[in-house]
Design a protein around this motif. Sequence first.
Motif, PDB file in Angstrom:
ATOM      1  N   UNK A  48      38.881  38.536  79.505  1.00 24.10           N
ATOM      2  CA  UNK A  48      39.611  39.803  79.342  1.00 24.10           C
ATOM      3  C   UNK A  48      39.214  40.890  80.338  1.00 24.10           C
ATOM      4  N   UNK A  49      37.928  41.044  80.625  1.00 22.57           N
ATOM      5  CA  UNK A  49      37.506  42.090  81.567  1.00 22.57           C
ATOM      6  C   UNK A  49      38.013  41.811  82.984  1.00 22.57           C
ATOM      7  N   UNK A  50      38.067  40.565  83.368  1.00 22.22           N
ATOM      8  CA  UNK A  50      38.580  40.223  84.708  1.00 22.22           C
ATOM      9  C   UNK A  50      40.093  40.383  84.770  1.00 22.22           C
ATOM     10  N   UNK A  51      40.775  40.070  83.704  1.00 19.54           N
ATOM     11  CA  UNK A  51      42.225  40.272  83.656  1.00 19.54           C
ATOM     12  C   UNK A  51      42.536  41.753  83.849  1.00 19.54           C
ATOM     13  N   UNK A  52      41.794  42.620  83.149  1.00 18.55           N
ATOM     14  CA  UNK A  52      41.989  44.064  83.293  1.00 18.55           C
ATOM     15  C   UNK A  52      41.696  44.504  84.728  1.00 18.55           C
ATOM     16  N   UNK A  53      40.607  44.001  85.293  1.00 22.56           N
ATOM     17  CA  UNK A  53      40.252  44.344  86.677  1.00 22.56           C
ATOM     18  C   UNK A  53      41.351  43.907  87.641  1.00 22.56           C
ATOM     19  N   UNK A  54      41.911  42.727  87.421  1.00 27.66           N
ATOM     20  CA  UNK A  54      42.944  42.192  88.313  1.00 27.66           C
ATOM     21  C   UNK A  54      44.206  43.033  88.344  1.00 27.66           C
ATOM     22  N   UNK A  55      44.519  43.736  87.266  1.00 24.52           N
ATOM     23  CA  UNK A  55      45.747  44.538  87.245  1.00 24.52           C
ATOM     24  C   UNK A  55      45.496  46.016  87.532  1.00 24.52           C
ATOM     25  N   UNK A  56      44.250  46.417  87.646  1.00 27.36           N
ATOM     26  CA  UNK A  56      43.914  47.814  87.894  1.00 27.36           C
ATOM     27  C   UNK A  56      43.873  48.092  89.393  1.00 27.36           C
ATOM     28  N   UNK A  57      45.007  47.873  90.052  1.00 20.27           N
ATOM     29  CA  UNK A  57      45.074  48.003  91.510  1.00 20.27           C
ATOM     30  C   UNK A  57      46.212  48.919  91.974  1.00 20.27           C
ATOM     31  N   UNK A  58      46.782  49.674  91.043  1.00 23.59           N
ATOM     32  CA  UNK A  58      47.940  50.493  91.389  1.00 23.59           C
ATOM     33  C   UNK A  58      47.604  51.969  91.586  1.00 23.59           C
ATOM     34  N   UNK A  59      46.323  52.325  91.489  1.00 27.39           N
ATOM     35  CA  UNK A  59      45.953  53.720  91.624  1.00 27.39           C
ATOM     36  C   UNK A  59      45.263  54.027  92.952  1.00 27.39           C
ATOM     37  N   UNK A  60      45.371  53.117  93.904  1.00 28.91           N
ATOM     38  CA  UNK A  60      44.829  53.371  95.241  1.00 28.91           C
ATOM     39  C   UNK A  60      45.643  52.578  96.249  1.00 28.91           C
ATOM     40  N   UNK A  61      45.520  52.983  97.496  1.00 29.06           N
ATOM     41  CA  UNK A  61      46.208  52.285  98.590  1.00 29.06           C
ATOM     42  C   UNK A  61      45.243  52.165  99.753  1.00 29.06           C
ATOM     43  N   UNK A  62      45.271  51.019 100.390  1.00 23.06           N
ATOM     44  CA  UNK A  62      44.444  50.802 101.575  1.00 23.06           C
ATOM     45  C   UNK A  62      45.101  51.475 102.769  1.00 23.06           C
ATOM     46  N   UNK A  63      44.279  52.067 103.628  1.00 24.30           N
ATOM     47  CA  UNK A  63      44.807  52.697 104.836  1.00 24.30           C
ATOM     48  C   UNK A  63      45.283  51.621 105.814  1.00 24.30           C
ATOM     49  N   UNK A  64      46.040  52.050 106.791  1.00 26.59           N
ATOM     50  CA  UNK A  64      46.506  51.123 107.824  1.00 26.59           C
ATOM     51  C   UNK A  64      45.312  50.497 108.544  1.00 26.59           C
ATOM     52  N   UNK A  65      44.280  51.314 108.811  1.00 27.20           N
ATOM     53  CA  UNK A  65      43.078  50.801 109.479  1.00 27.20           C
ATOM     54  C   UNK A  65      42.390  49.742 108.621  1.00 27.20           C
ATOM     55  N   UNK A  66      42.262  49.998 107.319  1.00 22.65           N
ATOM     56  CA  UNK A  66      41.642  49.022 106.425  1.00 22.65           C
ATOM     57  C   UNK A  66      42.461  47.738 106.371  1.00 22.65           C
ATOM     58  N   UNK A  67      43.777  47.883 106.343  1.00 28.64           N
ATOM     59  CA  UNK A  67      44.648  46.704 106.329  1.00 28.64           C
ATOM     60  C   UNK A  67      44.413  45.859 107.579  1.00 28.64           C
ATOM     61  N   UNK A  68      44.316  46.500 108.727  1.00 28.41           N
ATOM     62  CA  UNK A  68      44.097  45.782 109.982  1.00 28.41           C
ATOM     63  C   UNK A  68      42.720  45.132 110.025  1.00 28.41           C
TER      64      UNK A  68
END
Length: 87
Positions: A48-68
């Motif tokens: 359950x804790x990992x399932x919650x962690x896996x979906x808690x990704x909508x409150x941040x965005x990676x920068x273009x530099x981080x993506x590269x």
Amino acid sequence: WSPLGRGNVLDNPLLKSIATNHGKSVVQVVIRWVMQTGVLPLVKSVTPSRIKENVDVFDFELSQQEMLEIASMKADRIGADPDTCDF
């Protein structure tokens, strides 16, 4: 096809640094990176804790530099590449 490399990326220094900067885990950074490339990550867990962690990704965005930086990482693939494999 394991976006987390079956755990192989969890100790990567670059990913750890990016995760720390965002107050997230390496797992969340990798899932977010996959999403921002336009791919739907299919992660799984029965914990359950990992399932919650896996979906808690909508409150941040990676920068273009981080993506590269993440895209330029050299990494061994785990399992067959679905784009080139005959199933």
